[in-house]
Write an enzyme that holds these catalytic residues in place. Structure first.
Site, PDB file in Angstrom:
ATOM      1  N   ASP A   1       9.281   2.685  -0.504  1.00  0.00           N
ATOM      2  CA  ASP A   1       8.257   3.338   0.310  1.00  0.00           C
ATOM      3  C   ASP A   1       8.566   2.984   1.760  1.00  0.00           C
ATOM      4  OD1 ASP A   1       6.078   4.029   1.814  1.00  0.00           O
ATOM      5  OD2 ASP A   1       4.595   3.291   0.381  1.00  0.00           O
TER       6      ASP A   1
ATOM      7  N   TYR B   1       0.864  -1.186   0.000  1.00  0.00           N
ATOM      8  CA  TYR B   1       0.000   0.000   0.000  1.00  0.00           C
ATOM      9  C   TYR B   1       0.889   1.221   0.000  1.00  0.00           C
ATOM     10  CZ  TYR B   1      -3.462   3.434   1.593  1.00  0.00           C
ATOM     11  OH  TYR B   1      -4.271   4.532   1.711  1.00  0.00           O
TER      12      TYR B   1
ATOM     13  N   LYS C   1       5.067   9.381   8.716  1.00  0.00           N
ATOM     14  CA  LYS C   1       4.882   8.849  10.063  1.00  0.00           C
ATOM     15  C   LYS C   1       5.966   9.273  11.058  1.00  0.00           C
ATOM     16  CE  LYS C   1       2.046   5.071   8.258  1.00  0.00           C
ATOM     17  NZ  LYS C   1       0.670   5.236   8.607  1.00  0.00           N
TER      18      LYS C   1
HETATM   19  N1  HOZ Z   1      -4.491   2.160   6.453  1.00  0.00           N
HETATM   20  C1  HOZ Z   1      -3.441   3.000   6.949  1.00  0.00           C
HETATM   21  C2  HOZ Z   1      -2.446   2.187   7.719  1.00  0.00           C
HETATM   22  N2  HOZ Z   1      -1.769   1.225   6.958  1.00  0.00           N
HETATM   23  C3  HOZ Z   1      -3.980   4.132   7.791  1.00  0.00           C
HETATM   24  C4  HOZ Z   1      -4.961   3.695   8.743  1.00  0.00           C
HETATM   25  C5  HOZ Z   1      -5.583   4.828   9.584  1.00  0.00           C
HETATM   26  O1  HOZ Z   1      -4.951   5.846   9.825  1.00  0.00           O
HETATM   27  O2  HOZ Z   1      -6.700   4.662   9.962  1.00  0.00           O
END
Ligand code: HOZ
Length: 428
Positions: free
Chosen positions: A239, A144, A267
């Protein structure tokens, strides 16, 4: 146990916010039940609106490395806020943060700060396409890279959690140049390069995949990607939005010893405030406007609160053996979970890298998305709820990773593993 305040907030939220949440996985859709609304967080714990305290292994999806509300980060952000929250003009802290990253990650001679991981990967891809004059892109099933259109093909994380075949609203043309192959499948990457000679701009990869649970690169995979990109003059993009500065002080690339052309971060380098960054060699990064013709901009890019937090995090991880400590704690958790699974007769695999770890209900470690999807996600949901009841907060999806911070100690590990043993033994 009921959570009336969270429940009521969810009901209210759903009237004004799609699903009541601002990022889909948070809605607990795949595990059932209702989301816990978090009131506050300190150190290794979060507390929900009903006053229940949990050991937190979400850590804001990896953004928190030094524990919640770390006093020095809070002070740095507060001091920055007192000087003004946004100027839309360059600041000293932006230069210092770019210098701090470059010092630790030599492949990032230059860095551009943005507001999220999505912006970072999207911009790195635009730059790769411009630099190579090519359009096609190779990505891996289950990785992702945020929600930019071109990267939303066979994505992990929320897309996998919700079982979406693709994302509505993404026109076929937007993903028409995206080639998806299985993670850890070098032969498939080679085939793609051969099938489209001179057309592939970049290979983008999570060097440690953390959006289909945790899936590690097999030996030689990243080195092989490097060699294929070199042979076919494509760019390699790491990434590191999740793994950057979480598995080692030089990012995953420092720990794993493979150097990409471009890197995306987010992050951790924002210390819990919104940030993203992409960087690489000078000759590539100088193609970004205003030096070059690749346009990318943002009102809040390099925001003074985020840079203050990020600088403090870099300072904190420069003190002492931070990563050795994270490695030890996450290894204890992974090994303890495997042991607990064995005792309960429940197939369970787990692994860890610094502040990143994960477990999955299957008997063999997954090496790609098909393996990750074959895990027992129903069991994950049952275990997730059992652990919530025990006061342990994991991600509400088996397609996400788990995180530890420098605030997680042996006491939290012991408590978690005892809870896990009880929860697993109650399972059939
Ligand atoms: N799906 C993302 C984490 N891999 C973000 C999730 C979130 O901030 O709710």
């Amino acid at each position: 146990m009921d959570h009336p305040r969270s429940r009521r907030l969810m009901e209210r939220g759903r009237l004004r916010i799609p699903g009541g949440v601002n990022s889909p996985v948070r809605a607990f859709g795949s595990v059932g039940g209702h989301a816990r609304f978090i009131r506050e967080a300190h150190g290794a714990h979060v507390t929900d609106e009903d006053g229940r305290r949990y050991i937190d292994y979400v850590a804001s999806w990896g953004a928190i490395l030094c524990g919640h509300a770390h006093p020095e980060i809070v002070e740095a952000v507060s001091a920055a806020a007192r000087r003004g929250t946004s100027f839309g003009a360059p600041t000293a802290a932006e230069v210092e943060l770019a210098e701090g990253v470059a010092e630790r990650v030599p492949a990032c001679e230059m860095l551009r700060l943005v507001n999220s991981g999505t912006e970072a990967t999207m911009s790195a891809l635009r730059l790769a396409r411009a630099a190579t004059g090519r359009a096609r892109l190779i990505k891996f099933d289950g990785c992702y890279h945020g929600h930019a259109d071109a990267l939303l093909a066979s994505a992990g994380s929320g897309v996998a959690t919700l079982g979406l075949p693709g994302t509505q609203g993404v026109p076929a043309g937007a993903v028409g140049d995206t080639i998806v192959v299985a993670y850890n499948d070098l032969a498939a990457v080679e085939t793609a390069f051969e099938r489209y000679p001179g057309e592939i701009a970049a290979v983008i990869v999570e060097p440690i995949a953390a959006n289909m649970g945790l899936v590690a690169p097999v030996e030689g995979f990243l080195e092989g990607l490097r060699a294929l990109c070199d042979r076919h003059s494509g760019l390699l993009i790491f990434d590191e939005v999740i793994c950057g500065f979480r598995v080692g002080p030089g990012g995953a690339q420092g720990r794993l010893g493979v150097t990409p052309d471009l890197s995306a971060f987010g992050k951790v380098i924002g210390g819990g405030l919104p940030i993203g960054a992409y960087g690489g060699r000078r000759e590539l990064m100088e193609q970004v406007a205003p030096c070059g013709g690749v346009y990318q901009a943002g009102t809040l890019s390099g925001n003074p609160l985020a840079t203050a937090a990020g600088l403090k995090v870099l300072e904190l991880i420069g003190r002492g053996e931070v990563f050795a400590g994270l490695d030890r704690i996450s290894r204890r958790l992974a090994e303890g979970m495997i042991e607990a699974g064995k005792r309960a007769g429940v197939p369970l695999v787990a692994q860890s890298f610094g502040g990143l770890w994960g477990y999955s209900f299957r008997s063999e470690t997954a090496r790609d998305y098909a393996g990750a999807a074959a895990a027992d996600h129903e069991r994950y949901a049952a275990f997730f709820h059992a652990m919530l009841e025990e006061g342990v907060y994991f991600a509400p999806s088996g397609y996400e990773a788990a995180f530890v911070t420098t605030a997680h100690t042996d006491a939290e590990v012991d408590q978690t593993l005892e809870a896990a043993r009880r929860a697993l033994e109650r399972m059939d």
